[in-house]
Design an enzyme around this catalytic site. Sequence first.
Site, PDB file in Angstrom:
ATOM      1  N   ASN A 162     -11.223   1.595   2.512  1.00  0.00           N
ATOM      2  CA  ASN A 162     -10.685   1.547   1.147  1.00  0.00           C
ATOM      3  C   ASN A 162     -11.467   0.619   0.217  1.00  0.00           C
ATOM      4  O   ASN A 162     -11.690   0.945  -0.951  1.00  0.00           O
ATOM      5  CB  ASN A 162      -9.206   1.140   1.169  1.00  0.00           C
ATOM      6  CG  ASN A 162      -8.547   1.419  -0.177  1.00  0.00           C
ATOM      7  OD1 ASN A 162      -8.640   2.530  -0.686  1.00  0.00           O
ATOM      8  ND2 ASN A 162      -7.933   0.417  -0.769  1.00  0.00           N
ATOM      9  N   TRP A 171       2.035   1.662  -3.551  1.00  0.00           N
ATOM     10  CA  TRP A 171       0.987   2.277  -4.379  1.00  0.00           C
ATOM     11  C   TRP A 171       1.002   3.795  -4.182  1.00  0.00           C
ATOM     12  O   TRP A 171       0.846   4.565  -5.140  1.00  0.00           O
ATOM     13  CB  TRP A 171      -0.396   1.746  -3.985  1.00  0.00           C
ATOM     14  CG  TRP A 171      -0.860   0.549  -4.762  1.00  0.00           C
ATOM     15  CD1 TRP A 171      -0.959  -0.735  -4.305  1.00  0.00           C
ATOM     16  CD2 TRP A 171      -1.314   0.521  -6.127  1.00  0.00           C
ATOM     17  NE1 TRP A 171      -1.439  -1.562  -5.299  1.00  0.00           N
ATOM     18  CE2 TRP A 171      -1.658  -0.818  -6.423  1.00  0.00           C
ATOM     19  CE3 TRP A 171      -1.448   1.483  -7.123  1.00  0.00           C
ATOM     20  CZ2 TRP A 171      -2.144  -1.211  -7.679  1.00  0.00           C
ATOM     21  CZ3 TRP A 171      -1.920   1.109  -8.379  1.00  0.00           C
ATOM     22  CH2 TRP A 171      -2.263  -0.226  -8.646  1.00  0.00           C
ATOM     23  N   GLU A 193       0.839  -1.202   0.000  1.00  0.00           N
ATOM     24  CA  GLU A 193       0.000   0.000   0.000  1.00  0.00           C
ATOM     25  C   GLU A 193       0.878   1.258   0.000  1.00  0.00           C
ATOM     26  O   GLU A 193       0.541   2.259  -0.643  1.00  0.00           O
ATOM     27  CB  GLU A 193      -0.927   0.019   1.226  1.00  0.00           C
ATOM     28  CG  GLU A 193      -1.992  -1.063   1.225  1.00  0.00           C
ATOM     29  CD  GLU A 193      -2.939  -0.951   0.039  1.00  0.00           C
ATOM     30  OE1 GLU A 193      -3.477   0.149  -0.205  1.00  0.00           O
ATOM     31  OE2 GLU A 193      -3.130  -1.960  -0.663  1.00  0.00           O
ATOM     32  N   TRP A 211     -15.740  10.930 -13.423  1.00  0.00           N
ATOM     33  CA  TRP A 211     -14.908  10.626 -12.249  1.00  0.00           C
ATOM     34  C   TRP A 211     -14.425  11.902 -11.559  1.00  0.00           C
ATOM     35  O   TRP A 211     -14.197  11.916 -10.356  1.00  0.00           O
ATOM     36  CB  TRP A 211     -13.705   9.752 -12.638  1.00  0.00           C
ATOM     37  CG  TRP A 211     -12.775  10.357 -13.641  1.00  0.00           C
ATOM     38  CD1 TRP A 211     -12.830  10.219 -15.009  1.00  0.00           C
ATOM     39  CD2 TRP A 211     -11.649  11.212 -13.392  1.00  0.00           C
ATOM     40  NE1 TRP A 211     -11.821  10.934 -15.608  1.00  0.00           N
ATOM     41  CE2 TRP A 211     -11.075  11.547 -14.645  1.00  0.00           C
ATOM     42  CE3 TRP A 211     -11.070  11.723 -12.237  1.00  0.00           C
ATOM     43  CZ2 TRP A 211      -9.958  12.366 -14.772  1.00  0.00           C
ATOM     44  CZ3 TRP A 211      -9.957  12.544 -12.349  1.00  0.00           C
ATOM     45  CH2 TRP A 211      -9.414  12.857 -13.618  1.00  0.00           C
ATOM     46  N   TRP A 263     -20.238  11.292 -20.534  1.00  0.00           N
ATOM     47  CA  TRP A 263     -20.818  11.101 -19.206  1.00  0.00           C
ATOM     48  C   TRP A 263     -22.258  11.613 -19.175  1.00  0.00           C
ATOM     49  O   TRP A 263     -22.579  12.625 -19.800  1.00  0.00           O
ATOM     50  CB  TRP A 263     -19.990  11.844 -18.156  1.00  0.00           C
ATOM     51  CG  TRP A 263     -18.546  11.454 -18.124  1.00  0.00           C
ATOM     52  CD1 TRP A 263     -17.488  12.191 -18.573  1.00  0.00           C
ATOM     53  CD2 TRP A 263     -17.992  10.229 -17.617  1.00  0.00           C
ATOM     54  NE1 TRP A 263     -16.310  11.498 -18.379  1.00  0.00           N
ATOM     55  CE2 TRP A 263     -16.588  10.285 -17.795  1.00  0.00           C
ATOM     56  CE3 TRP A 263     -18.549   9.081 -17.047  1.00  0.00           C
ATOM     57  CZ2 TRP A 263     -15.729   9.274 -17.429  1.00  0.00           C
ATOM     58  CZ3 TRP A 263     -17.689   8.062 -16.664  1.00  0.00           C
ATOM     59  CH2 TRP A 263     -16.303   8.154 -16.844  1.00  0.00           C
ATOM     60  N   TRP A 282      -9.473   7.299  -8.242  1.00  0.00           N
ATOM     61  CA  TRP A 282     -10.660   7.570  -9.056  1.00  0.00           C
ATOM     62  C   TRP A 282     -10.445   7.163 -10.511  1.00  0.00           C
ATOM     63  O   TRP A 282     -11.332   6.578 -11.137  1.00  0.00           O
ATOM     64  CB  TRP A 282     -11.051   9.049  -8.949  1.00  0.00           C
ATOM     65  CG  TRP A 282     -11.961   9.244  -7.782  1.00  0.00           C
ATOM     66  CD1 TRP A 282     -11.631   9.642  -6.523  1.00  0.00           C
ATOM     67  CD2 TRP A 282     -13.367   8.973  -7.756  1.00  0.00           C
ATOM     68  NE1 TRP A 282     -12.739   9.639  -5.712  1.00  0.00           N
ATOM     69  CE2 TRP A 282     -13.821   9.243  -6.433  1.00  0.00           C
ATOM     70  CE3 TRP A 282     -14.284   8.530  -8.699  1.00  0.00           C
ATOM     71  CZ2 TRP A 282     -15.160   9.075  -6.055  1.00  0.00           C
ATOM     72  CZ3 TRP A 282     -15.622   8.374  -8.324  1.00  0.00           C
ATOM     73  CH2 TRP A 282     -16.040   8.643  -7.023  1.00  0.00           C
TER      74      TRP A 282
END
Length: 432
Positions: A322, A259, A256, A340, A287, A363
């Site tokens: 998460n 990331w 993590e 998004w 969208w 996102w």
Amino acid sequence: MEKITLFWFRRDLRLEDNTGLFYALQQEKNVLPLFIFDRNILDKLEDKADARVEFIHSQLEEIKAQLEKKGGSLLIRYGKPDDIYRELLQEYEIQAVYTNRDYEPYAKERDAEIAQILKENGSELLSFKDQVIFEPGEILNGSGEFYKVFTPFSKSWLEKYNSTKIQTLDDPNWKNLYSSKYLPTIALKEMGFEKTSVEIPPKVADEDIIRHYDKTRNFPAQNGTTRLGIHLRFGTISVRKLAKVAANLNETYLNELIWREFYMMILAYSPQVVDRAFKPAYDQIPWRNNTEEFQAWCDGKTGYPIVDAGMRELNATGYMHNRVRMVVASFLTKHLLIDWRWGEAYFAKKLLDYDLSANNGGWQWAAGTGTDAQPYFRVFNPDSQTEKFDKDLKYIKKWIPELETSKYPKPIVDHKSARVRAIDTYKQALNP
């Protein structure tokens, strides 16, 4: 005018293992620590009861008290950094300014401007790596380019980590602090902000949670994550110390942290991701952006319990688990076909641990528009996610007490037809 050196706090609100502060105190005399409440950032915050500003304020009061015990103090200013530095150059003869690097587009622009102001006045800005283990440019592929895919990046990161002795810097030369007379603080009210009732998670790397992290992290009803996001965001804990604990106890937790650095690197090399898709083709998606459906999502009233529980948790606490973040982001972008960027901006307002690179990366991952994102045809099913991760509805019922009553809304879209609509919309936009 007195000769001083400044240490400029930003995303590193701690005294221990603080790289720039350590080197300022080793190499200079009369070091005066400084924090600027930056109006370029604060003026954009609509909600003046912002727990993050309150958190920064309380951390600075702690730091100031600690520094005063060591014979120094903390200078706190409120304004725009360029104006503040011009004022300080009138008040002091500034030998140098030490600080820790920040990789966000605004921060890089701000630091370049401050470096120029200092240079014009015969001083310099010296910056250090502190908020990451490896900064952008340190982990590159065989062609000397930045990685676009996480797995090979993480392998390179781990190889480098295992072959590098990561040092912590814990005993600065405190006698080189500038012994300033009493320096006043700035009250929240003076900046137009208010206190909140939001609880901040403790600044403790719970080794038991880290040890079992791979088994507990996906279940929102469990106390299975460390909740250290806000402390990493504002640097109230050392990422080097946390990585060391993680490397000894749990590789999933360490992953993590990798990331986090992956997304920081993506933002540093591709700053256009702030408002555009990492994969340009995805900017063609038409969208739907239905404002009523967006409001239902914001309020936790979509009729999909796992989504609504997550949004209510976020609105009440400034935190969302998460696993649930992935589900709510997928729901907004795929089920509702809402841009998004709308969701990203809402999270930016609400999350205590809001960090531009991670929020943007998460996102874009959910929407399929980002680097190494989930494919567009993968649409999380909220019901199967609930069955897997909150089977007994403990998490959901905590946030939706009216769940099994007529007060709880009906689903605003049908999962099956919304899934088909999302896949068709993406397919047509990407293969016109």
